[in-house]
Design a protein around this motif. Structure first.
Motif, PDB file in Angstrom:
ATOM      1  N   UNK A 175     -31.559  -8.919  10.367  1.00 18.75           N
ATOM      2  CA  UNK A 175     -31.998  -9.578   9.084  1.00 18.75           C
ATOM      3  C   UNK A 175     -31.834 -10.942   9.081  1.00 18.75           C
ATOM      4  N   UNK A 207      -8.745  -1.722   9.701  1.00 21.76           N
ATOM      5  CA  UNK A 207      -9.962  -1.945  10.163  1.00 21.76           C
ATOM      6  C   UNK A 207     -10.512  -3.082   9.536  1.00 21.76           C
ATOM      7  N   UNK A 208     -10.105  -3.562   8.405  1.00 21.74           N
ATOM      8  CA  UNK A 208     -10.681  -4.650   7.633  1.00 21.74           C
ATOM      9  C   UNK A 208     -10.172  -5.851   8.015  1.00 21.74           C
ATOM     10  N   UNK A 255       0.850  -1.060   0.123  1.00 23.83           N
ATOM     11  CA  UNK A 255       0.064   0.041  -0.204  1.00 23.83           C
ATOM     12  C   UNK A 255       0.906   1.343  -0.042  1.00 23.83           C
ATOM     13  N   UNK A 300     -10.801  -8.090  14.054  1.00 24.54           N
ATOM     14  CA  UNK A 300     -11.991  -8.567  14.348  1.00 24.54           C
ATOM     15  C   UNK A 300     -12.588  -7.503  15.447  1.00 24.54           C
ATOM     16  N   UNK A 312     -27.972  -9.851  13.973  1.00 25.51           N
ATOM     17  CA  UNK A 312     -28.625  -8.676  13.354  1.00 25.51           C
ATOM     18  C   UNK A 312     -29.998  -9.008  12.997  1.00 25.51           C
ATOM     19  N   UNK A 339     -16.755  -8.332  16.841  1.00 22.01           N
ATOM     20  CA  UNK A 339     -17.953  -8.079  15.955  1.00 22.01           C
ATOM     21  C   UNK A 339     -18.263  -9.460  15.338  1.00 22.01           C
ATOM     22  N   UNK A 340     -17.636 -10.467  15.172  1.00 18.72           N
ATOM     23  CA  UNK A 340     -17.973 -11.717  14.283  1.00 18.72           C
ATOM     24  C   UNK A 340     -19.436 -12.043  15.081  1.00 18.72           C
ATOM     25  N   UNK A 388     -10.388  -1.800  16.029  1.00 18.86           N
ATOM     26  CA  UNK A 388     -11.033  -1.370  14.734  1.00 18.86           C
ATOM     27  C   UNK A 388     -10.921   0.270  15.295  1.00 18.86           C
ATOM     28  N   UNK A 442       1.915   1.775  -3.369  1.00 22.63           N
ATOM     29  CA  UNK A 442       1.368   2.207  -4.163  1.00 22.63           C
ATOM     30  C   UNK A 442       0.747   3.608  -4.189  1.00 22.63           C
ATOM     31  N   UNK A 455      -7.140   1.844   7.058  1.00 19.53           N
ATOM     32  CA  UNK A 455      -8.135   0.964   6.646  1.00 19.53           C
ATOM     33  C   UNK A 455      -8.008  -0.246   6.404  1.00 19.53           C
ATOM     34  N   UNK A 456      -6.607  -0.741   6.050  1.00 22.98           N
ATOM     35  CA  UNK A 456      -6.160  -2.087   6.106  1.00 22.98           C
ATOM     36  C   UNK A 456      -6.342  -2.790   7.588  1.00 22.98           C
ATOM     37  N   UNK A 490      -4.404   4.277   4.166  1.00 22.47           N
ATOM     38  CA  UNK A 490      -4.661   3.068   3.519  1.00 22.47           C
ATOM     39  C   UNK A 490      -4.278   2.306   4.621  1.00 22.47           C
ATOM     40  N   UNK A 520     -22.700 -10.358  14.031  1.00 27.52           N
ATOM     41  CA  UNK A 520     -23.474 -10.549  12.788  1.00 27.52           C
ATOM     42  C   UNK A 520     -24.696 -11.670  13.128  1.00 27.52           C
ATOM     43  N   UNK A 554      -1.392   9.432   2.700  1.00 25.87           N
ATOM     44  CA  UNK A 554      -2.105   8.423   1.987  1.00 25.87           C
ATOM     45  C   UNK A 554      -1.657   7.140   2.227  1.00 25.87           C
TER      46      UNK A 554
END
Lengths: 221, 666
Positions: free
Chosen positions: A219, A145-146, A108, A149, A217, A210-211, A154, A111, A142-143, A139, A214, A135
Motif C-alpha cells: 500500500x 504481542x502488542x 490486567x 517488535x 508493504x 516488524x517495524x 510475538x 481486571x 496479547x499485551x 490478556x 511496514x 483470562x
C-alpha cells in the motif's frame, strides 16, 4: 480436606502460570524469553495434569503430555535454533518500557479478576479460579504481542496466549479430547507457518523487526 | 399440508442446480421454466386447499443448531402462497416464449427457480432465522437476475442501488426480530407471539418492520431502487419482482404488525396511513413524469403499495379501537389489492415485455400505433390498464372501493387524530386513483394508439403463443375477480378471521352475486351487473357510431386523407400529455423548470423546450446519507495503513475496554 487441598494446588499452579507470564514480560533477550516460554508450558503441563487427576479425566493427561512434549520441549528448541540461525541471539529488543508493561500486566490481572469472579459466582470454585487466572494469562499474552517488535517474541506472546486458552479449557469440565488435539495441531501448524515466514522475511529484508516490514508493504509504494 | 409445499420448494432448488448444468443448451429453457411452472402450479393448488385449513407446522433439522428451521402454513401464509403461485405460473408460462430472446440464458436460468424458492420460503418461514435466510435468498437471487445484462448502461448502477437497499431492509428486519425476541432469546415466531413487548419496544419494532418491509415493498422514500431495478431485469423477472416480491414484503409487514406484535396502539394506524397516502400520491406523480414503460410501471407499483398500506393502516387503526369488523374490512381491502396488483401488474409487465421483444424499445415516445401490429397484446394490455386504473367492472375497482368503504367508517373512531387523518388519506387515495387513470391513458394511448413514431414500431410483429397465453390468462383473472369479487372475499375470510378475530359477511349467499361489505342498507356493489351494462351500452354505442357516424357524409380538404399533417411527430407524446399535470403538481413536488429557447430572428436553428425535474427524495434523503458515509470513510481512511502491531493494539484496547465496561457495569 482433600477437596480443599486439590483446590489449593490447582490454584497455585494456575497462579504460577500468571506469575511466569508476568516474568515473560520482563525478558528482553530472546534466549531468556524462550526459556521462560518453556517454563510457562511446563507449568501449564503441571496444571493440566493436576486437573486430569482431580477431575479423573484420563484424556486430560494427553493434553498435559502435548503441552509438555510440544510446547515445553519441541517448540522452544526449534525457536532457539531459529534465533541462532537468524543470528539474532544477541539482540536486545526495544520494548515500550519494562516497568510500564509490567504495571499494565498487573492491572490486567486485576481486571480479569474483577470481571470473572462476579460472573462465575455460581460455578465450581476450581473452574472459577482457573478461568479468572486463564483470562489474565490471555490478556498478558496479547499485551506481549502488542508491546514487542521482534517477530520471535510475538510468536512467544502468541504461544503464551494459547496456553491461557488451554488452561481455561481444561479447567471447565467436559472438554472433548478431539478439540484439544485439533487446537494443539493448529498451533503446531501456525508455528511452522510462522517459522517459514520468519526465514522468508529475513531473506528478503535482512531483519525480523516488524517495524522494517511496514515500509515494504504494497500500500505504501 | 405443509410438507407438499416444502417438496415444491425442494423441486425449485433442485431445478436451480440442474439449470446450472443445462443452461447453455436449447432444452434448458424448457426444463427450467416448465419445471418452475409445474412446481408453482402444485404449490398454488396446495395453498388454495389449505386456505381454510388449520395451521400445520414442521421443524426441519437444518439451519441454526439446536433451533432447526420452523415452517408453518396458516391462512395468511396460504393466501400469500396463492399470490406467489399465481405470479410464478404466469411468469414461467410467459418465459417459455419470452426466454427464447434471451442472449445469456446461463445468467438467468439458474437464478430464476432460486428466486421462486426464496419467495415461497419467506411466506412459510416460522422463525426469524429461516425468515431472514429466505428473505436474503430472495434478494440475492433477484439481484443476480437484475444484473443479468450487466453490460448495458445503467444496469450496474441499478444493481448496486438494489443490493444496498436490500441489505438495508434485511438489517432493519434483523433488528426488528432482535427486539421481538426479547429476553427469552427465542427466534421462533410461536415464542415471539407469546412475548408481549413493552409499548416503547413494540413501537420501535413496528417502525423497523415498516422500514425493513417497506424498503423491499417500495414505500416512499425507500422506493428508489424500484424504477432502477425493474427495467434492468428481464421482463418476466420484472413482473415477479414488481407483482410478487413487493407483495412478499407486504406479507412480512402484515406478519409482524398483525401477528407477532400483539395489540396495536391507535397511532400506529396514523403512521402507516400517512406513509401509505404519501406513497400512493408520490408514486403516481413520478409515474406521470416517466416515458420509459417499465419505469412507469415500477412507479405504479410504488403507488399501489401505498394503497395497500392505506388498507393496512385502516386495519391497524380500527383494530386498536376494538372495532374488529371494520378492521377486517380494511385488511380484506388491502389483501384483495395485494392479489389484484400481483395479477394486473404482472400482466402489464408481460405486455411491456412483448412490446420490447417486438420492437426493442421501452421508450413510449419511440412507439405508437402498435394496436394495428399487435392487436392481441394491445387488448390484454388494455385490460391491465383498465384494471390498474380502478375502473369497473375489473378487479382494481373492487379493492379500492372496499378501501373507501373502510375509510367511510372513520366516524366510529374516538381519536381526533384518526378522524382527521383518515379522510385526508381518502382524499389522497382518490387523487392517486384519478392520476393513475390519467397515467394509463397516456401509457396505452401513446404506445398503442396513433401512428408509429419510429421504423421499429411500424415493423412490430405479434409475440409468441406462450406469452399471449400468460397475458390472456391474467386478463381473464382480472375480469373474473372483478365481476365475482365475492369469491375472493370469501377466500380471504379465514385470513382476516385469524388476524383480526372476525371477517366481513360471507358474500356468496347474497342475491345477484352482489357484494355487501358492511350491510345492504349502507353499500353494495355488483360487478356482474355493471359488466353487463357496460357491455350492452358499449355495443349499442359502437353500433350507433357505425350506423350513423361512419356512413355520414363529411367534407374535408382534398388529398389529405383525414390527416391534416402526416408526420407522426405532431402527435401527442408522453411528455406533452403529462404537461398539464406536471405544471400543476410538479412545480411544488419536483421543482420542475421549463425553459423555452427561441432562435433569434434570422437564425434557422430550431426552437427548444427543456424541462428539468429534480427528485426530492434523492436530494432530501439519499444525498445526505451518501455524503455522510463518504465523509466517514475519508476520516476512517487513516486506519487503512497502520502497522500490524497497531492493529493488534486496537484489538487489545477494544478487549480491555469491553472488559472494563463489563466490570464496572456489574
Amino acid at each position: 480436606m482433600t477437596h480443599g487441598f486439590a483446590f489449593d494446588v490447582a490454584h497455585m499452579l494456575a497462579g504460577s502460570l500468571v506469575l511466569v507470564s508476568i516474568a515473560m514480560l520482563y525478558q528482553d533477550r530472546l534466549y531468556a524469553l524462550i526459556n521462560v516460554l518453556a517454563l510457562h508450558a511446563l507449568v501449564l503441563a503441571a496444571a493440566v495434569g493436576w486437573q486430569a487427576y482431580i477431575q479423573q479425566a484420563p484424556h486430560l493427561y494427553i493434553t498435559a503430555g502435548i503441552a509438555l512434549g510440544f510446547k515445553a520441549i519441541v517448540i522452544p528448541m526449534a525457536l532457539r535454533r531459529m534465533v541462532f540461525r537468524l543470528g539474532i541471539h544477541r539482540e536486545i529488543e526495544t520494548v515500550v518500557s519494562i516497568g510500564l508493561t509490567m504495571l499494565a500486566g498487573i492491572a490486567l490481572v486485576a481486571l480479569s479478576m474483577m470481571v470473572m469472579l462476579p460472573v462465575t459466582a455460581h460455578a465450581d470454585p476450581v473452574a472459577r479460579e482457573d478461568i479468572a487466572l486463564a483470562l489474565s494469562v490471555v490478556l498478558i499474552g496479547l499485551l506481549m504481542m502488542v508491546t514487542r517488535r521482534n517477530a520471535v517474541s510475538q510468536v512467544a506472546g502468541f504461544l503464551s496466549l494459547e496456553n491461557g486458552v488451554n488452561l481455561a479449557a481444561t479447567g471447565a469440565q467436559g472438554m472433548p479430547l478431539v478439540v484439544e488435539i485439533s487446537v494443539a495441531f493448529s498451533i503446531l501448524i501456525a508455528f511452522i507457518v510462522i517459522g517459514i515466514f520468519l526465514f522468508r522475511i529475513r531473506e528478503r529484508f535482512d531483519t525480523v523487526d516488524l517495524q522494517a516490514l511496514d515500509a515494504f508493504r504494497g500500500e505504501r509504494q | 399440508m405443509i410438507e407438499p409445499t416444502l417438496a415444491c420448494i425442494a423441486l425449485l432448488l433442485g431445478l436451480t442446480c440442474a439449470a446450472a448444468l443445462v443452461a447453455q443448451s436449447q432444452l434448458g429453457r424448457s426444463i427450467v421454466y416448465g419445471g418452475s411452472l409445474v412446481a408453482a402450479s402444485a404449490s398454488l393448488l396446495i395453498a388454495l386447499f389449505s386456505l381454510a385449513a388449520a395451521p400445520s407446522t414442521v421443524t426441519l433439522p437444518i439451519g441454526l443448531p439446536w433451533t432447526g428451521a420452523h415452517f408453518r402454513l396458516d391462512p395468511l401464509s396460504a393466501f400469500f402462497l396463492v399470490v406467489v403461485g399465481l405470479g410464478s405460473i404466469g411468469a414461467s408460462l410467459y418465459a417459455l416464449g419470452y426466454g427464447r430472446h434471451e442472449q445469456d440464458p446461463q445468467r438467468v436460468l439458474p437464478f430464476y427457480p432460486a428466486f421462486l424458492a426464496g419467495l415461497n420460503l419467506v411466506v412459510i418461514a416460522d422463525d426469524a432465522f429461516s425468515f431472514l435466510f429466505a428473505w436474503e435468498l430472495m434478494s440475492l437471487a433477484s439481484w443476480a437476475l437484475v444484473m443479468s445484462h450487466h453490460r448495458e448502461p445503467g444496469n450496474a448502477h441499478a444493481g448496486c442501488v438494489y443490493i444496498i437497499m436490500a441489505s438495508f431492509s434485511g438489517l432493519a428486519l434483523l433488528l426488528c426480530f432482535g427486539l421481538l425476541a426479547g429476553s427469552t432469546g427465542s427466534y421462533a415466531f410461536t415464542a415471539m407471539r407469546a412475548v408481549h413487548p413493552s409499548p416503547g419496544i413494540a413501537t420501535l419494532a413496528l417502525v423497523l418492520a415498516l422500514i425493513g418491509a417497506g424498503s423491499k415493498a417500495g414505500v416512499v422514500p425507500l422506493h428508489a431502487w424500484l424504477p432502477l431495478a425493474h427495467p434492468a431485469a428481464p421482463s418476466h423477472v420484472s413482473a415477479l419482482m414488481s407483482g410478487v416480491m413487493t407483495k412478499v414484503a407486504v406479507y412480512g409487514f402484515v406478519r409482524i404488525a398483525f401477528d407477532l406484535l400483539g395489540a396495536p396502539a391507535w397511532w400506529w394506524g396514523t403512521l402507516v396511513l400517512a406513509v401509505g397516502g404519501i406513497t400512493a400520491v408520490l408514486g403516481v406523480l413520478y409515474a406521470l413524469m416517466e416515458h420509459d414503460l417499465k419505469r412507469l410501471l415500477a412507479y405504479h407499483t410504488v403507488e399501489n403499495i401505498g394503497i395497500i398500506f392505506i388498507g393496512l393502516g385502516l386495519a391497524l387503526a380500527f383494530g386498536a379501537n376494538q372495532l374488529p369488523a371494520a378492521a377486517a374490512l380494511g385488511l380484506t381491502a388491502a389483501l384483495f389489492h395485494v392479489l389484484n396488483h400481483a395479477v394486473f401488474k404482472s400482466l402489464l409487465f408481460f405486455g411491456t415485455g412483448a412490446v420490447l421483444v417486438a420492437t426493442g424499445e421501452r421508450d413510449m415516445d419511440r412507439l405508437g400505433g402498435l394496436i394495428h401490429r399487435m392487436p392481441k397484446t394491445a387488448f390484454a394490455f388494455l385490460v391491465g390498464c383498465v384494471a390498474i386504473s380502478a375502473l369497473p367492472p375489473l378487479n382494481g375497482f373492487v379493492s379500492e372501493w372496499l378501501t373507501f368503504q373502510a375509510i367511510l367508517l372513520h366516524p366510529d373512531l374516538p381519536q381526533w387524530g384518526l378522524k382527521i387523518a383518515i379522510p385526508a388519506d381518502g382524499a389522497l387515495l382518490a387523487l392517486s386513483a384519478a392520476l393513475a387513470a390519467a397515467c394509463f391513458v397516456k401509457a396505452f394511448g401513446i404506445t398503442f394508439l396513433g401512428r408509429p413514431r419510429t421504423r421499429v414500431a411500424a415493423d412490430a410483429r405479434e409475440v409468441d403463443r406462450f406469452s399471449l397465453a400468460a397475458m390472456f390468462g391474467f386478463a381473464a383473472l382480472c375480469l373474473f375477480a372483478g365481476i365475482f369479487p365475492g369469491v375472493v372475499i370469501d377466500l380471504l375470510a379465514p385470513v382476516t378471521q385469524a388476524l383480526t378475530g372476525t371477517h366481513i359477511p360471507t358474500q356468496l349467499g347474497v342475491e345477484w352475486l352482489s357484494i355487501v361489505p358492511i350491510e345492504s342498507a349502507r353499500s353494495s356493489y355488483n360487478g356482474l351487473l355493471i359488466f353487463l351494462f357496460i357491455t350492452v351500452s358499449a355495443s349499442l354505442t359502437v353500433l350507433a357510431i357505425h350506423r350513423f357516424a361512419s356512413r355520414a357524409l363529411r367534407r374535408a380538404p382534398a388529398w389529405d386523407c383525414g390527416f391534416p399533417d402526416p408526420r407522426p411527430d405532431t402527435q401527442y407524446t408522453g411528455a406533452s400529455f403529462a404537461q398539464p399535470i406536471r405544471r400543476v403538481y410538479g412545480a411544488v413536488v419536483f421543482r420542475t423548470r421549463e425553459t423555452v429557447t427561441m432562435p433569434p430572428p434570422g437564425d434557422t436553428g430550431p426552437a427548444r423546450i427543456e424541462k428539468h425535474i429534480t427528485d426530492p427524495v434523492w436530494d432530501v434523503f439519499y444525498q445526505p446519507v451518501a455524503s455522510a458515509v463518504s465523509h466517514l470513510s475519508l476520516v476512517l481512511n487513516v486506519m487503512q495503513f497502520l502497522t500490524i502491531r497497531r492493529y493488534l493494539g486496537f484489538v487489545f484496547a477494544t478487549l480491555v475496554i469491553l472488559l472494563l465496561a463489563l466490570a464496572l457495569w456489574q
